[in-house]
Structures are given as C-alpha cells and as structure tokens.
Motif scaffolding. Structure first.
Motif, PDB file in Angstrom:
ATOM      1  N   GLU A 442      52.013  52.230  37.963  1.00  0.00           N
ATOM      2  CA  GLU A 442      51.880  50.953  38.989  1.00  0.00           C
ATOM      3  C   GLU A 442      50.781  51.259  39.852  1.00  0.00           C
ATOM      4  O   GLU A 442      50.210  50.085  40.505  1.00  0.00           O
ATOM      5  N   PHE A 443      50.305  52.365  40.007  1.00  0.00           N
ATOM      6  CA  PHE A 443      49.044  52.592  40.874  1.00  0.00           C
ATOM      7  C   PHE A 443      47.713  51.815  39.933  1.00  0.00           C
ATOM      8  O   PHE A 443      47.009  51.188  40.563  1.00  0.00           O
ATOM      9  N   VAL A 444      47.786  52.115  38.588  1.00  0.00           N
ATOM     10  CA  VAL A 444      46.716  51.472  37.971  1.00  0.00           C
ATOM     11  C   VAL A 444      46.843  49.685  37.937  1.00  0.00           C
ATOM     12  O   VAL A 444      45.763  49.359  37.946  1.00  0.00           O
ATOM     13  N   MET A 479      32.945  54.462  41.233  1.00  0.00           N
ATOM     14  CA  MET A 479      32.074  53.318  40.682  1.00  0.00           C
ATOM     15  C   MET A 479      32.741  51.990  40.536  1.00  0.00           C
ATOM     16  O   MET A 479      32.156  51.016  40.886  1.00  0.00           O
ATOM     17  N   LEU A 480      34.203  51.882  40.566  1.00  0.00           N
ATOM     18  CA  LEU A 480      34.871  50.629  40.341  1.00  0.00           C
ATOM     19  C   LEU A 480      34.802  50.076  41.857  1.00  0.00           C
ATOM     20  O   LEU A 480      34.518  48.909  42.040  1.00  0.00           O
ATOM     21  N   ALA A 481      34.711  50.873  43.051  1.00  0.00           N
ATOM     22  CA  ALA A 481      34.556  50.307  44.211  1.00  0.00           C
ATOM     23  C   ALA A 481      33.237  49.717  44.309  1.00  0.00           C
ATOM     24  O   ALA A 481      32.905  48.427  45.087  1.00  0.00           O
ATOM     25  N   ILE A 482      32.135  50.351  43.850  1.00  0.00           N
ATOM     26  CA  ILE A 482      31.035  49.801  43.939  1.00  0.00           C
ATOM     27  C   ILE A 482      30.876  48.468  42.973  1.00  0.00           C
ATOM     28  O   ILE A 482      30.106  47.566  43.559  1.00  0.00           O
ATOM     29  N   CYS A 483      31.305  48.369  42.068  1.00  0.00           N
ATOM     30  CA  CYS A 483      31.360  47.564  41.191  1.00  0.00           C
ATOM     31  C   CYS A 483      32.004  46.149  41.910  1.00  0.00           C
ATOM     32  O   CYS A 483      31.672  44.928  41.567  1.00  0.00           O
ATOM     33  N   ILE A 484      33.159  46.508  42.357  1.00  0.00           N
ATOM     34  CA  ILE A 484      33.742  45.375  43.127  1.00  0.00           C
ATOM     35  C   ILE A 484      33.238  44.823  44.190  1.00  0.00           C
ATOM     36  O   ILE A 484      32.895  43.338  44.513  1.00  0.00           O
ATOM     37  N   GLU A 485      32.154  45.636  44.791  1.00  0.00           N
ATOM     38  CA  GLU A 485      31.291  45.248  45.987  1.00  0.00           C
ATOM     39  C   GLU A 485      30.198  44.211  45.330  1.00  0.00           C
ATOM     40  O   GLU A 485      29.823  43.373  45.946  1.00  0.00           O
ATOM     41  N   LYS A 486      29.535  44.807  44.051  1.00  0.00           N
ATOM     42  CA  LYS A 486      28.643  43.989  43.708  1.00  0.00           C
ATOM     43  C   LYS A 486      29.148  42.587  43.153  1.00  0.00           C
ATOM     44  O   LYS A 486      28.619  41.547  43.153  1.00  0.00           O
ATOM     45  N   PRO A 718      28.442  44.497  36.900  1.00  0.00           N
ATOM     46  CA  PRO A 718      29.703  45.168  37.472  1.00  0.00           C
ATOM     47  C   PRO A 718      31.028  44.652  36.658  1.00  0.00           C
ATOM     48  O   PRO A 718      31.789  45.336  36.608  1.00  0.00           O
ATOM     49  N   ASN A 719      30.635  43.427  35.911  1.00  0.00           N
ATOM     50  CA  ASN A 719      31.927  43.104  35.142  1.00  0.00           C
ATOM     51  C   ASN A 719      32.295  43.970  34.009  1.00  0.00           C
ATOM     52  O   ASN A 719      33.298  44.302  33.749  1.00  0.00           O
ATOM     53  N   ARG A 720      31.333  44.425  33.330  1.00  0.00           N
ATOM     54  CA  ARG A 720      31.337  45.264  32.256  1.00  0.00           C
ATOM     55  C   ARG A 720      31.650  46.539  32.592  1.00  0.00           C
ATOM     56  O   ARG A 720      32.580  47.067  31.952  1.00  0.00           O
ATOM     57  N   GLU A 721      31.063  47.132  33.420  1.00  0.00           N
ATOM     58  CA  GLU A 721      31.580  48.473  33.895  1.00  0.00           C
ATOM     59  C   GLU A 721      32.733  48.738  34.415  1.00  0.00           C
ATOM     60  O   GLU A 721      33.765  49.390  34.254  1.00  0.00           O
ATOM     61  N   GLY A 722      33.127  47.441  35.488  1.00  0.00           N
ATOM     62  CA  GLY A 722      34.702  47.568  35.914  1.00  0.00           C
ATOM     63  C   GLY A 722      35.531  47.761  35.050  1.00  0.00           C
ATOM     64  O   GLY A 722      36.403  48.197  34.882  1.00  0.00           O
ATOM     65  N   GLU A 723      35.477  46.501  33.801  1.00  0.00           N
ATOM     66  CA  GLU A 723      36.431  46.685  32.791  1.00  0.00           C
ATOM     67  C   GLU A 723      36.555  47.786  31.940  1.00  0.00           C
ATOM     68  O   GLU A 723      37.683  48.269  31.612  1.00  0.00           O
ATOM     69  N   LYS A 724      35.615  48.592  31.798  1.00  0.00           N
ATOM     70  CA  LYS A 724      35.499  49.702  31.046  1.00  0.00           C
ATOM     71  C   LYS A 724      36.109  50.915  31.856  1.00  0.00           C
ATOM     72  O   LYS A 724      36.935  51.641  31.404  1.00  0.00           O
ATOM     73  N   ILE A 725      36.008  50.917  33.145  1.00  0.00           N
ATOM     74  CA  ILE A 725      36.771  51.886  33.983  1.00  0.00           C
ATOM     75  C   ILE A 725      38.171  51.544  34.001  1.00  0.00           C
ATOM     76  O   ILE A 725      38.927  52.495  33.722  1.00  0.00           O
ATOM     77  N   HIS A 727      39.917  50.145  31.781  1.00  0.00           N
ATOM     78  CA  HIS A 727      40.514  50.688  30.393  1.00  0.00           C
ATOM     79  C   HIS A 727      40.612  51.960  30.389  1.00  0.00           C
ATOM     80  O   HIS A 727      41.653  52.506  29.644  1.00  0.00           O
ATOM     81  N   TYR A 728      39.722  52.918  30.823  1.00  0.00           N
ATOM     82  CA  TYR A 728      39.927  54.455  30.974  1.00  0.00           C
ATOM     83  C   TYR A 728      41.051  54.836  31.804  1.00  0.00           C
ATOM     84  O   TYR A 728      42.007  55.686  31.112  1.00  0.00           O
ATOM     85  N   LEU A 729      41.319  54.065  33.027  1.00  0.00           N
ATOM     86  CA  LEU A 729      42.464  54.570  33.734  1.00  0.00           C
ATOM     87  C   LEU A 729      43.867  54.155  32.975  1.00  0.00           C
ATOM     88  O   LEU A 729      44.566  55.012  32.994  1.00  0.00           O
TER      89      LEU A 729
END
Length: 956
Positions: A442-444, A479-486, A718-725, A727-729
């Motif tokens: 639920e957190f993810v 890194m996800l927080a930075i990607c969201i800001e970008k 940011p879009n590519r890196e955010g989705e990768k993060i 996927h990892y979670l």
C-alpha cells in the motif's frame, strides 16, 4: 582339653578387662545433659574456627545484609531435632549502629552483634510449648557458660506471624541480659499509636507503679526513625478519582477517555510510538532523629508534632519497578519490536515477492507463515498511511537526533520517509512478515500516486545530491523526490510555452532588439560567480525558434566586449577565467554555465564500476561512459566561447592535459580576477593521451553543437528515472527489503532514544556510544548483502536486540530520574550510578567473579538543600486517596503520615554506688567507669501493627 580350657580362660580375662576399662560418666547420664554437651561442642568448634575459617567451611551470606553470615548445625534431643544457627560478621570491631540498614532483624531489635538462634525443625519453625522453650533456652545458656562465651541466644516462640523471641545472654560473672519480643498484628490500642503512650509503656517496665509516672522524672534516652513513602503512580486510590473524572468528562465531551490522562513520558521522544512504564515507582524517605533525653510524656507529645524537616538525617531509597531488571522479555519498547522485525527478516527468504506473503492464506506455505496471518483492519492501515504521507512534513530535519556514529549504519535518517515507514512497521500488527508486506504494498501504491500526480514526496528533500551513506531504498526515494520536482518544473515550462506561443511569434523581432539592449548592460556587471542555470526546457523545444526567442533575453547571453572580437554572440557565460585567452583570438576565455552531473544511486554507481572492470580502465572507455556529460560541457563551452577550439576546452576542463611553460598555471594559482599580462598566443601543446590518433574526446568535440545549458536536453530524464525507481520498489526482493528495514529501524530507534534528555550522566552517554558501535558492527553483513537464510547473522541480530533492550531500560530510568530531580542533579546522578553498577553484571559486561546483587537497595543521604526537592514529591493526598483511614500518627510530611515508625528507648545506669556495682569479699566495690544499658526497648509500628522488643540487664 588343654586347648579348650585355655580358650575359656582367655574369654574370662577379656570380660574382666572390659569391666575394668568401662567408665560411666554420670554427668551425661540424661538425654538433656547429652544435648547440652552437643551444643557446647558445636559452639566450641565455631569459636575456635573464627569467622575466616567458617567462611572457608561454607558459611552462607545473607542476601538481606551486606555483612552477616550464617553457619548451621543440627542437634538431636530425644526424638526431636533442632537447628542451631550462628550469625556473625567478618569485622567484629566497633559498636552496632542503631539504624544501620544492613542489620539483621534481631540485631536491630536487641542491639546485639553475633548471636545464636535455636529452633525446632518443624513446619512452623517455632517452639509452641512454653516449658519446652524455657528448657531449650536453659540448655543453650548452660552450654555457652561452659564455653565462657558471651554470645546471646534466641528461641522463636508462639507463632511465626508474631515474630516472637525469648533470649538470654551471659555478660560475665555479674550481669545477665534477658530478651523478649512480640508483635500485635491488628487492633493496636490507640494509646500505643502515639509517642506519649509508647514512652509510658517503656517507663512501666522499671517504674514501681503507674503512680510514679507523673511524680518522678525518668531520664530516658530516645532515638527515632520515621519512614515515608510517596504515593505510587498507579495507586489504586487514584482509580476512583480518575473514574469519576472520566465519567464527568464523558458527559460533556463525547469520545473522551483514558487518553486525556497525562502519562509521565508524554514529552519523551519515544512517546510517539509507545508509552513506557515509569521505572521509578516511588521513593521511601527515612528521617532519623539524633539521640535526645526525655524526662516526661509531655516532651513526647511535643516531639510528635514536630516537622520531619527537623530530623538530623534524610535518607532516600528509590522504589524501582520489578520489570526493570527482569529478563523475561515481556517489556514493550523498541527492543521488543526489533526482535519481531528480525524474526520477519528470517522468514523473508521463504518467498520471491512481497505479494506472496499477502496471498499466504489462499496459498498456504510453511507453518511459520500460517502463524503470522493476523494483520490490522483497513482503518488502522489508512491511519498509518495518513500519518506517513498526508500529515508528513515537506521539509524534514534529517539531522534531528543523529548521533555522531549514526552514519556508520547504512540506514536512513530518522525523519526521512523510509525511516518513518520502518518505525511504523514495528508497531503495525505484530510486526509479522505478512503485516509488513501489506503495509509495503500500500505504501508503494501511494508513492506511485505522488509520482503520477507530480506531487511533492513527503518527508524527502527534493534538492541536493543523493546521500550514498544511506540505504538504497532511501536513495531511491530521494532521487524520486528530485525527479518529481524536475517533472513539475518541466510541466510548468511546457504550460508557459503553450500559453505564450502566440505572443512570442507576433513580437519576435521586438523581443530580440530589447534583449540586445538589456543583456549588454548585464554583461558588464556579472562575474564568475554569476546566476545559476536557467530552468530547463522540454526536449521537443530545443533549438526551435520559439525557444530561442524566449531565452534570447537571458542575462547569460552577451555580446563580446573584447577588442577584435567577431560578431559572434556569447551565450551561457559565467564570466572570464582569470587572464586566460583563447588560442585563435585574443579574447578572454569564459567559463560556461554547465549542467550538474546526473544523479546516481548506489546501484547505478556499482553498475558503472562493473562495466569498467569488464572493459578495462581505458581512457576512451571512460570517456564513453561520460559521453553525455562531456558533450553537454563541450556544447556549453562552445556557446560561451564561439571562437574556441578543442585545445581551449582542454585548458579549461582538464588543465593537466595541457603542457605549457607554467606561466598560465601560475596565473591560475593566484586570484582569478587579478589582471595579468601574458604573452599571446599561449605556448603549449596537448598531452599524449589527448593528442593521440582517434581520441574520443576530440570526436565528441567535433560532434557537440554550440548550445548553452538552457537549450540543451537535460542530462537527467526524470520520467525514465522515476519509472525505474518505482519498478524497483514494486519488485524488490523480500529479504532485500527486510535487510534495509532492519538497518534503518535500528538506526531510527537509536536516534529517537538519543533525543532523550538525561542530564550529565556520563555512563549513559558512554553506553549510547557503545550501542552505535555495536550496531554498526552487527549490521555490516546486512549492508553488504551477505545475508542468507538460517545465517548466524540472525542470531547476532537477536543478541543485538538484547543489548538494545538493556540500553533502552537504562535510558528510561535515566530520563525518569532526571525529570524528577532537575533542581538536585547530585541525587539522580548518584542513584543512576549506583543502579548502573548493580545492573552491569546482568548485561554480561561485568567480570566473572562479581557477586551479583539480587535486589537493588540503595540508601542515599540527602543534603539540606536537597530536602525540599524530595519534600515536593509528597503531594498532599486527596480525599479519595485517604478515605479508608484516619490519620492516627503524628510527624506529618505534607499530609502524609509515616508508613513505619521505629523508636528505641533506653535507660542507662552507672555501675557505681548501687546494686549494679560489683562487691568483693572484703566489702569493697569495683569501680566500673561506664554506664550500663539496663533497659532497652525497640518499637516498630504503624497504626495497624506494633512490634515491641525488650531487653533487660540484671545483676545475678
């Protein structure tokens, strides 16, 4: 015949010889006399051995006293078996202190040192028959007299509940002391509840009649000891008052309940997660009065009305919770929950994905999974997620509570999102693997919502670099927080471009003219440390006329003011670099604004390192890995220096690859803004690796366009890196998640406890430092991903939980003592130091030969300036707290009567010129230059209990 007669003669001789050798000792004819002889032999042996030899022969140390030892022997008289015990001290020098806390009960009652106790081996352990008791005491007295021993002897009588004794002591050839003690367990006469009545009881033992009391003045020596006890925190009497208050509150405030009641640790850092039992249940205060002489009962009445503040000494004893030093493991705290988390880690190897644990009911697995199926209801899950995400701070203080050794543990800062998730997991359900799996999934899902809606991620910084000292999940979330800001910035830029598209095309020429006039002014004023990079634009707008017209007014775009410059326009310049000049023109070399290197988490760095190891550490391969960054820097350099060549870029970007005569290097080593006159053009050449055939850097230079940073494609997508993060979670292995959770939970729990205020307790500070070092060492295999199922590391983690529990207990005690004695730091430092020494062996930290004390019993004498602090703890009792009893004793302390009053009366007579003097055969008297304590009475009692012990010295 001869042989036969000889044999008969021999038998007769032997019989005659036996009759001659046989001797009847008529002093041991009776069993009672043999019993006395046996007592005498035992006492002689003990007396000859002495205390040291008795210790070697197995004397038992009494736990209630620090100095008393006991030896025991069995005696038989007819059909009965008795037990005779000898109590003694190692150091026999000096007198008995009346209020010594280490005294045995009989020492306190009768003022003796070493003594004997003889009792029957029966269920009651006392002599119920009075003639038998007298006979037994007489036998002991005779035996001791034969030994010339002055040991007093006691026999328990009546019933065990009365604690009654009779005793006798031979004090030489002149005096004898007799002892008697008894107890009233209920319905104490009112007269004996007051000091006046107790005084008259003592005087009645030596006055000829009660009529002598008001007529004669008897000088009686008196010492007194009063014991007070603070009301416990969970006093039963408070329950009535609290229940009434809660009922009244519930009528006016719906939903009110016990939560409105303030707990002792509400302002402690751990109170957000659990409420700890106060380890200090209360205090016993012992007040002692110095010896004084009383001559009338009126003085006793006045003394009963005196304040405890007039006492000579105040001695404080803390009453600690029995759970504090208990090893049962039933205490609730961080340590207990961390133990459950370690068990979840041990089970995490049984599945490949977290969803497998959630579906354990539909697809039953091992017995361990079946035993941990309970999860909280959805309402609890929603409340946890709300606390984690919705009510979270957007700008957390990541250094809050951080210990100097915190970063040695590869976890997450206590205020970060993942650390808060781990702390919530400790208390979610029973911290089972299934409960953790439900919460994680639920957190993810919530994290993905923040990503898709471009909402700032709570409790995570959206700027700065990735903290590689933290765990991987925390790095991913950062890194996800930075990607969201970008992503938000790109969305805003996109909307701005769409909204102003028509205006840009209609006023393009006018904007360019205005831009030329305005930027020339800013070019004269900006220096090397000018403005930062402009916001990045979308990839689709790079190089378009719209984008050029929009950013052409930027202050970074300036026309060169150098003499002899071409018509080329500088863009994205941060200012000239010292006195450096371009090789092909006498223009200043300008440093460009460049994009920051793309952010990378730990696994991305490891991936690059593995690639380097696979392909070798070649110069061209390193350039290939950094191609995007290198191309961006070259493009920005070309935009800032339109006439630059590859050699100029090397001189600025990699000065070590430019070989010159050193003049330029000397210029750079000084102030960059200092004007210097250098020969132009600069003399030098590229290094061997830069000038080699097929150099990749030169190829990248040739391919790089001339673009300032604000027109370039962002290095971080940011879009590519955010989705990768995400996927990892969503696909992280359970054991990898639990490993990071264990490290983070230990660090966050310790950092939370580290916020506790415990004054200047050096032992506690040292213990916290040691805890962090121990955690860092134990958790290191988890940080290196070296853990496997059924590993010894799991056992090490369980032992770490025990160490954590010990420190948590000590910290709770330190916090409780500190808040109670803020104005008197010496008191809480002394109590904690004493308990620390008592608790240390139970932590496995003491030496092997340490005598572990069974119970903590500390007596601390207070200074005069500390008495008021302790007095304030005795808050006046409410009506509900004292409804069951009427105050019947004096010497009240803030409305509290003593729970126990102990008084010792004594009457002393000189041995000269009266019947206690020793007469010789010639009629003269021996002069004893001392007083004899002829009467002594020890009284201990309350309003419901009274014990009296009397000793009388007589002349025999």
């Amino acid at each position: 015949m001869a042989s036969s007669s000889k044999a008969n003669l021999t038998d007769a001789d032997e019989e005659e010889e036996e009759e001659v050798e046989h001797f009847d000792d008529f002093t041991l004819a009776s069993s009672w006399e043999r019993f006395i002889s046996e007592i005498e032999a035992t006492c002689r042996q003990w007396f000859a051995d002495g205390p040291k030899n008795l210790l070697e022969k197995g004397a038992v140390h009494l736990g209630s006293s620090n100095k008393i030892y006991r030896v025991k022997s069995e005696l038989k008289d007819a059909a009965k078996i008795y037990s005779m015990e000898y109590y003694f001290e190692i150091n026999n020098n000096g007198n008995i202190s009346d209020w010594n806390c280490t005294l045995h009960d009989l020492q306190l009652c009768f003022g003796v040192k070493e003594f004997l106790v003889i009792s029957p081996q029966s269920a009651s352990g006392v002599v119920l028959d009075a003639p038998e008791a007298s006979k037994l005491l007489s036998a002991v007295a005779i035996a001791l007299s034969n030994c010339s021993s002055f040991w007093p002897a006691f026999v328990p009588v009546h019933s065990p509940s009365r604690k009654a004794f009779i005793g006798i002591q031979n004090m030489g050839t002149v005096f004898t002391r007799r002892f008697e003690a008894d107890r009233i367990g209920s319905q104490v006469p009112i007269k004996f509840m007051h000091l006046e009545g107790l005084y008259e009881l003592f005087v009645s033992k030596f006055a000829y009649s009660t009529l002598d009391h008001p007529v004669h003045l008897f000088k009686v020596h008196l010492i007194m000891k009063l014991t007070y006890r603070t009301l416990p925190n969970d006093d039963e009497d408070d329950g009535i008052q609290d229940a009434d208050a809660e009922n009244a509150a519930s009528e006016t405030m719906p939903g009110s309940g016990n939560r409105s009641r303030k707990h002792w640790d509400d302002d402690c850092p751990w109170s957000e997660w659990y409420s700890a039992e106060d380890p200090v249940k209360g205090f016993d205060l012992v007040t002692t009065w110095s010896e004084k002489v009383v001559e009338s009962s009126l003085e006793m009445a006045e003394m009963e009305n005196s304040s405890p503040h007039e006492a000579e000494k105040w001695i404080l004893t803390p009453n600690l919770s029995p759970n504090l030093d208990s090893s049962k493991g039933d205490r609730i705290g961080f340590a207990s929950q961390l133990q459950l988390l370690v068990s979840a880690l041990d089970m995490s190897f049984e599945a490949q994905f977290m969803e497998d644990f959630v579906s354990a009911v539909e697809n039953p697995g091992s017995d361990n999974l079946k035993s941990s199926m309970v999860i909280p209801p959805p309402t609890v899950l929603d409340r946890v997620l709300k606390d984690l995400l919705i009510e979270g701070s957007q700008f957390p203080d990541l250094a809050k509570g951080e210990h100097k050794s915190s970063r040695a543990i590869k976890g997450a800062p206590v205020e970060s999102l993942f650390a808060q998730f781990c702390l919530h997991s400790l208390w979610f359900g029973n911290c089972s693997i299934r409960a953790i799996a439900v919460l994680w999934i639920e957190f993810v899902r919530e994290i993905r919502w923040y990503w898709e809606e471009s909402q700032p991620l709570p409790k995570m910084p959206a700027n700065g670099s990735i903290d590689l000292a933290t765990c991987l999940i925390n790095q991913k979330l950062q890194m996800l927080a930075i990607c969201i800001e970008k992503k938000r910035e790109l969305n805003e830029e996109f909307q701005d471009c769409l909204g102003s598209n028509d205006d840009v095309f209609s006023h393009m020429e006018e904007d360019i003219q205005v831009g030329e006039e305005s930027t020339s002014f800013h070019a004269k004023s900006q220096g090397f440390d000018g403005k930062r990079d402009s916001p990045l634009i979308l990839e689709g707008f790079n190089g378009t006329k719209t984008a050029i017209s929009k950013f052409s007014t930027n202050s970074q775009d300036v026309y060169s003011a150098d003499k002899g410059t071409s018509d080329s326009k500088r863009r994205g310049s941060a200012g000239p670099v010292g006195s450096m000049k371009l090789l092909n023109s006498c223009q200043s070399l300008h440093a460009p604004f460049t994009q920051n290197a793309p952010l990378m988490t730990e696994d991305m760095h490891e991936e690059r390192l593995r690639a380097v190891e696979a392909f070798g550490d070649s110069f061209n391969f390193s350039a290939q890995l950094e191609r995007e960054t290198l191309s961006s820097d070259m493009s920005a350099f070309k935009a800032a220096n339109p006439d630059a060549v590859f050699e100029d870029f090397i001189r600025w970007h990699s000065p070590g690859d430019w070989e010159n005569d050193g003049s330029e290097a000397d210029g750079l080593s000084k102030n960059l803004t200092e004007a210097m006159k250098d020969d132009w053009p600069p003399r030098g050449q590229l290094s061997g690796r830069m000038s080699g055939h097929g150099n990749l850097w030169r190829k990248i230079w040739n391919d790089a366009p001339s673009l300032p940073t604000y027109e370039q494609k962002p290095l971080l997508d940011p879009n590519r890196e955010g989705e990768k993060i995400l996927h990892y979670l969503e696909t992280v292995r359970p054991h990898q998640l639990l490993e990071q959770m264990v490290c983070t939970a230990f660090r966050a729990s310790a950092d939370t406890l580290n916020l506790t205020k415990f004054g200047s307790l050096k032992q506690m500070t040292t213990k916290m430092d040691q805890l962090y070092i121990t955690m860092a060492s134990t958790l290191r295999p988890l940080q290196a991903n070296l853990l496997s199922g059924n590993s010894e590391t799991i056992q090490d983690l369980r032992r770490l939980c025990m160490v954590f529990e010990h420190v948590e207990k000590l910290l709770t005690l330190a916090a409780s003592l500190c808040r109670k004695f803020i104005p008197a730091p010496r008191v809480y430092e002394a109590i904690f130091s004493d308990y620390y020494g008592f608790y240390l062996p139970t932590m496995g930290m003491g030496s092997a030969d340490v005598d572990v004390q069974k119970e903590f019993d500390m007596k601390l004498q207070l200074k005069v300036n500390e008495r008021q602090v302790v007095s304030n703890m005795f808050t006046p009792p409410t009506a509900n707290q004292s409804w069951r009893k009427v105050l019947s004793m004096g010497n009240l302390l803030n409305g509290h009567e003593p729970i126990r009053r102990e008084v010792i009366f004594s009457k002393r007579d000189s041995s000269n010129d009266h019947h206690y003097a020793v007469s010789t055969r010639r009629g003269t008297r021996m002069n004893y230059q001392q007083e004899i304590e002829t009467y002594r009475m020890y009284i201990c009692g309350t309003s419901n209990d009274l014990r009296v012990a009397l000793s009388i010295t007589s002349y025999d």
